[in-house]
Write an enzyme that holds these catalytic residues in place. Sequence first.
Site, PDB file in Angstrom:
ATOM      1  N   LYS A   1       0.850  -1.193   0.000  1.00 45.76           N
ATOM      2  CA  LYS A   1       0.000   0.000   0.000  1.00 45.76           C
ATOM      3  C   LYS A   1       0.882   1.238   0.000  1.00 45.76           C
ATOM      4  CE  LYS A   1      -4.470   0.408   2.154  1.00 45.76           C
ATOM      5  NZ  LYS A   1      -5.169   0.363   3.442  1.00 45.76           N
TER       6      LYS A   1
HETATM    7  C1  E4P Z   1      -8.364   1.319   3.245  1.00 45.60           C
HETATM    8  O1  E4P Z   1      -7.650   0.429   2.799  1.00 45.60           O
HETATM    9  C2  E4P Z   1      -8.248   1.871   4.586  1.00 45.60           C
HETATM   10  O2  E4P Z   1      -7.602   0.928   5.420  1.00 45.60           O
HETATM   11  C3  E4P Z   1      -9.564   2.135   5.253  1.00 45.60           C
HETATM   12  O3  E4P Z   1     -10.648   1.742   4.444  1.00 45.60           O
HETATM   13  C4  E4P Z   1      -9.688   3.476   5.874  1.00 45.60           C
HETATM   14  O4  E4P Z   1     -10.946   3.598   6.481  1.00 45.60           O
HETATM   15  P1  E4P Z   1     -11.301   4.694   7.568  1.00 45.60           P
HETATM   16  O5  E4P Z   1     -11.637   5.954   6.868  1.00 45.60           O
HETATM   17  O6  E4P Z   1     -12.482   4.122   8.280  1.00 45.60           O
HETATM   18  O7  E4P Z   1     -10.088   4.846   8.455  1.00 45.60           O
END
Ligand code: E4P
Length: 218
Positions: free
Chosen positions: A84
């Site tokens: 990521k």
């Molecule tokens: C995506 O891969 C992120 O880990 C995640 O969806 C972020 O979500 P949040 O806005 O609830 O922190």
Amino acid sequence: MKFFIDTANIEEIKAANDLKILDGVTTNPTLISKTGKPFMEVVEEILTEVPDKPVSLEVASTDCEGMIKEAETLAKLGKNVVIKIPLTIDGLKAVKHLEYNGIKTNVTLIFSPTQALLAMKAGASYISPFVGRLDDISHDGMELISQIKTIIDNYGFKSQIIVASIRHPMHVLEAALIGADIATIPYKVVEQLAKHPLTDIGLEKFLKDWESVPEKPF
Ligand code: E4P
């Protein structure tokens, strides 16, 4: 449509895996920190439970060289590890390099269609637009997903859309109606997807009426 689980909590990952509908896992530094465990311990737990489906692990460096170095270390942990990378200029350069060298990437923290376009042009395997965080600031998160889907349909980019920052079942439904490839869903929302009060009421009545059926075989 693929379902990923958005958590680093091994109990939640096991529960989702038991449902036999799990297609992958996404984590981020916040989700890892919530476990309170050392990073490598969490990663090993996840890769043992999910050895053959994409598991996204996020880099912590912000410069291109640092991101590539971390990505190469993380990629060695499992053939299913996806790196990521945040949507920054350095991140885009790192994505191009990593994909060229056979390491899959998931570009995260995408909040606009033009950011998504850049990530797709850099060759990202996955792109993660955050719908919940846009809704939080009074922007229509799902509109972003529609726009990205149109761009993909127009040009045939190979990147898969992961609808991220999902807060409730309507996000999952809308993602499915738009035709997003993947939704990464918190475990609580996975449970909510199965729930309907009429199912509970209907089941209660069937069970009650079953009691009065004579000569039951079981
Ligand atoms: C995506 O891969 C992120 O880990 C995640 O969806 C972020 O979500 P949040 O806005 O609830 O922190």
